[in-house]
Enzyme design. Structure first.
Site, PDB file in Angstrom:
ATOM      1  CE  LYS A  97      -3.904   1.774   2.758  1.00  0.00           C
ATOM      2  NZ  LYS A  97      -4.675   1.554   4.005  1.00  0.00           N
ATOM      3  CG  LEU A 136      -4.320   6.539   4.647  1.00  0.00           C
ATOM      4  CD1 LEU A 136      -3.425   5.929   5.713  1.00  0.00           C
ATOM      5  CD2 LEU A 136      -4.087   5.847   3.319  1.00  0.00           C
ATOM      6  CB  SER A 187      -7.880   3.352   3.014  1.00  0.00           C
ATOM      7  OG  SER A 187      -7.102   2.657   3.958  1.00  0.00           O
ATOM      8  CB  ILE A 244      -7.428   2.967  11.369  1.00  0.00           C
ATOM      9  CG1 ILE A 244      -7.481   3.577  12.768  1.00  0.00           C
ATOM     10  CG2 ILE A 244      -8.144   3.858  10.367  1.00  0.00           C
ATOM     11  CD1 ILE A 244      -6.874   4.945  12.906  1.00  0.00           C
ATOM     12  N   GLY A 245     -10.231   1.097  10.473  1.00  0.00           N
ATOM     13  CA  GLY A 245     -11.690   1.096  10.569  1.00  0.00           C
ATOM     14  C   GLY A 245     -12.305   0.116   9.576  1.00  0.00           C
ATOM     15  N   GLY A 246     -11.454  -0.689   8.938  1.00  0.00           N
ATOM     16  CA  GLY A 246     -11.954  -1.653   7.955  1.00  0.00           C
ATOM     17  C   GLY A 246     -11.120  -1.671   6.687  1.00  0.00           C
ATOM     18  CB  SER A 247      -8.345   0.532   5.646  1.00  0.00           C
ATOM     19  OG  SER A 247      -9.062   1.739   5.677  1.00  0.00           O
TER      20      SER A 247
END
Lengths: 591, 591
Positions: B155, B204, B230, B251-254
């Site tokens: 990434k 992101l 992201s 950090i939240g589903g990325s």
């Protein structure tokens, strides 16, 4: 009289009323002076950053031998039995928990009379719990847990349902706990008997012990000296053998300083191994540098027993922030050191027969404040004993400890003191001291600014890790330095209100390195004469290095305990305990 | 033309120039439409919280079968070989790393042409590294490490010394990295070949993939749909078999959303096991909920290999925040589940012969947004297969997930968007979207306020842990639920710019639970007809549940991958992988 003074005094009277009358000793008959009461508010002043000695005169006596004069021989024997032996006696019903608890309660009351170390006593709770332990053993033929029947003392941060932990704040005087802290539950599951809670400084953010409710706690080795803090009540109580195992907390030295000032073993474990969940604290929600629960006790075995007992209860199933690592017996046996860093090959230098060569580093000073002569002598003696035991010892060159001291100071005060101010205001009491050692009002950072501060911290941590790892080239063991041996403080305690400097301890909080404190000796004016300070450090304003150095007076300090700390790798708490055992077995620790 | 547009376009041209010419395919000859270029700035608007479809029309085609039409049979075979087999071929010199890298480079270029997934190519670096791997093996007779010779995609957050990772920010266009990120070093030590970096959304902080420099990345399964984000560049690239192993962050589903939207296996490990040190990121210094590096790959073996390879390199000696836990093979073998929680007795129900009874819980929905019919069918099928394999399956009743969603939203935006605003301003580009789903300007908290927010988080974590532990009474295994099987998203991707809702993933970030994403099936209009939503949830403003539900159109969604996630215990990543293996072996995963 201000409202908060009346409230504080009333609560202190309540504490006194909790002391079993029958255990109180007539000190005047022994010719031992009572501790003076200082008038409130205690004499701190924001305008005076480097505080003068308190106006109140404290007796300059060593009271550690009083118990043997006033307690029964059996009480003395019980309370001075090494913890491993004591646990063995309790687990095999050779000593009942009721008898053991009674002995420690009695000695704790005496310690309270002599040092003002306690904030509450629970004699009824304790005796019924002790009986419960005895009954359990009689019925089941096995102990409750690794601390079966053992009296354990708690710093005034740990909740016991239905009781009040004030943490020295007037605002919290009437707030009874709705439930136990997790560490309280863990201690009870392991079989402990809770009987006394111990004093702290207002807000916890100072390495002394004094607050508006309970007043000042003094050192049993010289009552005009501080027992350290913030777990200073524990330090004085355990120092008096009024408890075999005390629980303190450490965000900047608060377990280690009172362990050191009272001649004890103590430990600041790595963050997130011992459950803090549900305990009272300052700065709740501050996660940048976390406070850690650790033990104060009389032996390495006490420290090891505490860690084993806590981890055996799988505390990560009760506290969501904990790392789920059981006690690693292999690491405690130093079996992991047979591996070279980054390799799976056995290190050739490690023989594995208990006579393995390790490499320790000595931090002679931190390039901020020079330690007093007794501390330096202790470092020298430990070095010699480790070399005699076949280990390698190199010098530790501090890596910019001043930067670390600056960063952690700003982390502590990132809320501009808001948390402390609010709680003091709620109780109507003045803030006793400023978070900033220079006396200036701290700045309240925005969240964005606090993130930038965290980056400074992370950068320093990374640089320090690389620095440590890079010592492999100097050790001759194929590994980086195994542990650092360092001062806990620049001095072996000092007069009340003067214990301002904490860079020797905060260094390892910011880096989250586990530390074990161990006793080395006592100050001896013959061995520890005053010498000239050739080149004082000038990094801090106010010529502090020279100021602190010049305070040293061998006669004043005579008989004060000298302790050091050994610093290990993050989360390798068991390995560090194994290294501490090597130090002890080399004869470098007093006991 | 605004200055930032010129800069962005120039940098995109640079990216295009890095693509090896000889690998480019003439798509028009195949009748495959080129992707449209959207004009800058991309059409987000703060005033329009629930975005309309983009005005640009994207082709609605599935391009996953194109590679088999244009690549050589050998290239197709190499790039579709299962990762464990591939690593075996590479480690035994049956396939050279040079040949393998060439095949993946070629396929990655095609993936780039079809989905716009890449931000940079390193063909020269890659080929010389591949040769280095081959030479090493020839000379030493053993592989470099667990990823010997394997092409690995990164990434656009991970630094390679001397190259530029922009993270989609115009401001960073000219900032070449001074050193590798630690994860880059770890990959190299393990023997990986780095050859391509992949696209991300600006900042992101969105589960789609688009920024002013590289434009928009599309799903290979339907190019008018988003590949998620992201780590959406990784999702599209790995989905196209242009990489055997991609590294994203979550950090939240990325990691999980692009894994799910592209039919992949993926993992969000627990915090602090995989080294993030030295990587670019948004919100550096924000430590309340940390982003985590995880893999996107085609099989469970890919995920396990990644974790084994990382932990074999002892990354805690390079990144000071990491937990020093080697890969726990016993936990992966589920041997630890033989222990009852809080006990050392073997659980009677666990036979230890691989046919042990486990207890899974199904989270049918999170009481915030209902998943579309294909997701619910997948949950039903997984449940049936687990029961058929002899395991117990109970319903998971979500514990106040709305509270969690609210708390984590406030944590993300605690700096009032300051970090993103500053970086956008530095590059002269507009902020593409607001952190708040309601379009309001977020509030910049003071440090004291952020501490209060952390307390809300900690309280929720503690309640959730107790809630999980208390399921022991329902499982019949003597343990709490072993894992939860849950949706990754409310839908199986969607049209560009509409992927706003992330409560199914953020839930486990706040709780720091490891999650493994696995593929279950593809949307089939016959099996997944549109049904009526009986009782929409109304907890969120704007009738979102009904709005999202009504967007479902079986024909539009036909052929989109359906994935789920399995959620384990914090820091028990290996145990979770073992449980994922049980799910796969029960036939509940597609492969």
């Amino acid at each position: 009289m201000a409202d908060y003074i009346a409230k504080a005094q009333a609560h202190r009277v309540k504490r006194d009323a909790a002391i079993p009358r029958e255990y109180l000793v007539d000190l005047s008959a022994l010719g031992v002076p009572e501790l003076p009461e200082e008038s409130l508010p205690l004499p701190y002043s924001k305008a005076e950053p480097y505080h003068p000695e308190p106006t109140t005169i404290y007796p300059r006596d060593n009271v550690t031998s009083i118990p043997s004069k006033v307690l029964s021989a059996e009480d003395v024997t019980i309370t001075e039995t090494p913890i491993d032996k004591l646990l063995d006696l309790l687990a095999t019903a050779k000593l009942s928990s009721v008898r053991c608890t009674e002995a420690f309660l009695r000695r704790a009351v005496l310690a309270q009379q002599l040092t003002n170390c306690a904030t509450d006593f629970f004699p009824d709770l304790a005796m019924s719990r002790a009986k419960e332990c005895d009954d359990y053993l009689a019925k089941n033929g096995k102990p409750m847990g690794l601390l079966h029947g053992l009296p354990v003392s708690l710093k005034d941060q740990f909740h016991i349902k239905g009781t009040v932990a004030t943490m020295g704040y007037v605002a919290w005087i009437n707030k009874a706990a709705k439930q136990n802290s997790v560490i309280t539950d863990v201690m009870l599951k392991a079989g402990a008997v809770l009987y006394v809670r111990t004093s702290i400084p207002q807000s916890l953010m100072r390495c002394e012990t004094h607050n508006h409710i309970y007043g000042r706690t003094v050192s049993p080795f010289n009552r005009s000296f501080t027992p350290g803090g913030s777990s200073g009540g524990e330090g004085a109580l355990v120092g008096m053998h009024g408890s075999p195992l005390g629980l303190g907390t450490d965000i900047g030295g608060s377990v280690r300083v009172p362990s050191a000032f009272n001649g004890l073993w103590g430990m600041r474990p790595s963050m997130h191994r011992v459950p803090y969940e549900g305990a009272a604290n300052s700065f709740l929600g501050q996660e940048s540098v976390s406070s850690v629960i650790g033990p104060l006790t009389h032996s390495l075995e006490g420290v090891v027993t505490f860690m084993r007992a806590v981890l055996a209860e799988r505390p990560w199933e009760m506290d969501p922030i904990l790392v789920s690592m059981p006690f690693n017996e292999d690491a405690y046996a130093l079996k992991n050191l047979q591996l070279k860093a980054g390799s799976v090959e056995p290190a050739e230098v490690f023989s594995g027969d208990g006579k393995a060569q390790l490499c320790f580093a000595i931090e002679w000073d931190d390039c901020i404040i020079h330690p007093h002569p007794p501390i330096t002598r202790a470092l020298r003696e430990v070095k010699e004993k480790l070399i005699a035991a076949g280990h390698k010892v190199i010098d530790w060159v501090p890596y910019d400890h001043l930067r670390c001291y600056d960063i952690i100071g700003r982390i502590y005060s990132a809320d501009g003191g808001e948390d402390i101010k609010r709680t003091c205001e709620e109780g109507g009491e003045p803030v006793m001291y400023n978070l900033m050692s220079d006396g200036k009002e701290p700045t309240h950072l925005s969240t964005y600014e606090s993130w930038q501060l965290n980056q400074e911290k992370s950068k320093y941590r990374k640089e320090y890790l690389d620095y440590w790892q890079n010592t492999t080239s100097q050790t001759g063991t194929g590994r980086p330095v195994d542990a650092i041996i360092a001062p806990v403080s620049n001095w072996a305690s000092c007069k009340h209100d003067l214990n301002d400097h904490v860079s020797y301890t905060t260094q390892w909080n910011l880096l989250d390195r586990p530390c074990v404190v161990f006793p080395v000796d006592f100050v001896d004016p013959k061995k520890d004469p005053k010498t000239a300070l050739e080149q004082p450090y000038t990094a801090l304003p106010g010529d502090l290095d020279a100021l602190y150095w010049n305070r040293y007076d061998p006669e004043d300090w005579a008989g004060m305990p000298i302790n050091l700390q050994v610093v290990g790798k993050r989360l390798q708490d068991e390995e560090l305990l194994g290294l501490a055992r090597v130090i002890r077995d080399a004869g470098a620790a007093l006991h």
